[in-house]
Design an enzyme around this catalytic site. Sequence first.
Site, PDB file in Angstrom:
ATOM      1  N   SER A  43      41.370  41.212  50.182  1.00  0.00           N
ATOM      2  CA  SER A  43      40.170  40.747  50.422  1.00  0.00           C
ATOM      3  C   SER A  43      39.673  39.560  49.428  1.00  0.00           C
ATOM      4  CB  SER A  43      39.390  41.981  49.936  1.00  0.00           C
ATOM      5  OG  SER A  43      39.229  42.237  48.818  1.00  0.00           O
ATOM      6  N   SER A  52      44.418  43.244  47.042  1.00  0.00           N
ATOM      7  CA  SER A  52      43.386  42.161  47.533  1.00  0.00           C
ATOM      8  C   SER A  52      43.577  41.023  46.348  1.00  0.00           C
ATOM      9  CB  SER A  52      41.992  42.544  47.344  1.00  0.00           C
ATOM     10  OG  SER A  52      42.014  43.368  48.483  1.00  0.00           O
ATOM     11  N   LYS A  69      34.471  35.795  42.582  1.00  0.00           N
ATOM     12  CA  LYS A  69      34.473  36.685  43.786  1.00  0.00           C
ATOM     13  C   LYS A  69      32.929  37.174  44.054  1.00  0.00           C
ATOM     14  CE  LYS A  69      36.964  40.089  46.310  1.00  0.00           C
ATOM     15  NZ  LYS A  69      38.092  41.308  46.255  1.00  0.00           N
TER      16      LYS A  69
HETATM   17  N1  GLN Z   1      43.799  45.548  52.094  1.00  0.00           N
HETATM   18  C1  GLN Z   1      43.428  46.818  51.498  1.00  0.00           C
HETATM   19  C2  GLN Z   1      42.102  47.515  52.063  1.00  0.00           C
HETATM   20  O1  GLN Z   1      41.749  47.135  53.084  1.00  0.00           O
HETATM   21  C3  GLN Z   1      43.320  46.431  49.977  1.00  0.00           C
HETATM   22  C4  GLN Z   1      41.986  46.020  49.656  1.00  0.00           C
HETATM   23  C5  GLN Z   1      41.623  45.697  48.196  1.00  0.00           C
HETATM   24  O2  GLN Z   1      42.388  45.707  47.508  1.00  0.00           O
HETATM   25  N2  GLN Z   1      40.359  45.362  47.803  1.00  0.00           N
HETATM   26  O3  GLN Z   1      41.909  48.737  51.439  1.00  0.00           O
END
Ligand code: GLN
Length: 484
Positions: free
Chosen positions: A151, A175, A76
């Site tokens: 994400s 995410s 990532k």
């Molecule tokens: N969707 C959540 C957010 O936007 C979690 C994102 C994540 O786990 N990095 O904060």
Amino acid sequence: MHTNTLKSLSDALAKGDISSRELTQLFLDRIKQHDSGINSFITLTEELALAQAKTADDARAAGNAGPLTGIPIAHKDIFCTQGIKTSCASKMLDNFIAPYNATVVEKLNSSGTVTLGKTNMDEFAMGSSNETSFYGSVKNPWNTEYVPGGSSGGSAAAVAARLTPAATGTDTGGSIRQPASLCGITGLKPTYGRISRWGMIAFASSLDQAGPMTQTAEDAALLLNSMAGFDPKDSTSTDKTVPDFTADLGNSHEGLRIGLPKQYFDSGLNADVENVVQDAIKQYEKMGARIIEIELPNTHLSIPAYYVVAPAEASSNLSRFDGVRFGYRCDDPADLEDLYKRSRGEGFGEEVKRRIMIGTYALSAGYYDAYYLKAQKVRRLIKNEFDRAFADVDVIMGPTSPNAGFKLGEKASDPLSMYLSDIYTISVNMAGLPGISIPAGISSGLPVGLQIIGNYFDEAKLLNVAHRFQQETDWHARMPAAFQ
Ligand code: GLN
């Protein structure tokens, strides 16, 4: 060959059926052929990959190979990779070449993995659909009109399309697990502190945790073996022995106590997803498990509390991007204030700015007690109710995501409905527990994940519970037809 699991590729390399160079070339070719359709990679590191593959082949020839030697993977783009662009999918870091490797990258490199490239993601890991990336949305390989989740959407889509056998991800509120669910792969978020956060660009430091994204739980165990461990460079990493996470795979499930939280099966859950989860539970009962109904009554508070804690920490972490030290700097600043304002105003995307504003407000004098402190107290209540539940059960099961997926653009202009996608995953981060999502069914052509939550540092059990399911079913082996 590309449809094989990491484990079977590892066996093929050990037997000499294929070399790492051949394997690496095969995946590089697949990325070049297919990635334009899904946009899962930001950077391809072809030269590095072939050089690492050669080193791996040489190490094997010299008798120095481990299970990951020569295995191609993707990272990532939130993990710093020395000499390679590390963008966090932001215009702010579009020109940033990391001067060092994140501990996760360093550990995997020294286990012999080969880096194919850096995967696309939501900007600074803020999002649930991979639509906030500066480099454009990632598309779900099962249906390119749909989001892959976020994400870590690029990592999930790349594994689902078999452009890489495995990838790293990070999970602050879901995410790893939510995109794993939407793309039909296995995604593990370990216990907070299990894996070093050093060199992983910080979003919300008390929640962020790295983890493996793979086809199977067995593959996740192999990667976790190398990713986990104490790191003196991360004060929140835990000095706990790292077991061999593959050792318990295959243990019997006779007497396993599975907790089903009533609150995870409420009116917000899509009926198809509920059926998939219920079928998976029946499968576990057949395998000898016992079902126990439990209560997690504060589940509904996890999202509001998270959207105070996470933006507060993000606003502090992201203050380092000031146009002076890293990344983007605006043209012709009039003075220092103009430099700060325009560099940040032009370098950050809309969702990131929204979070910085919420977080700065929540931390400001006079509001700290009302918001941040209150949210931390709610967080403790959430942790306490998990502790109570784990007195009676070994694992907790439920859906990973309330629906099988949604279309690109469907929630992009409605942040609140986007935030609700993480209703079943966020409380796990708030409590710091490990959780895994595994493919458990298909609804209208889109994969559906089952979430399994474990007690602190119980990843070995979690992986075993997931592995046993994957021995009895083949959902994890299904892949999107267009990428065969
Ligand atoms: N969707 C959540 C957010 O936007 C979690 C994102 C994540 O786990 N990095 O904060």
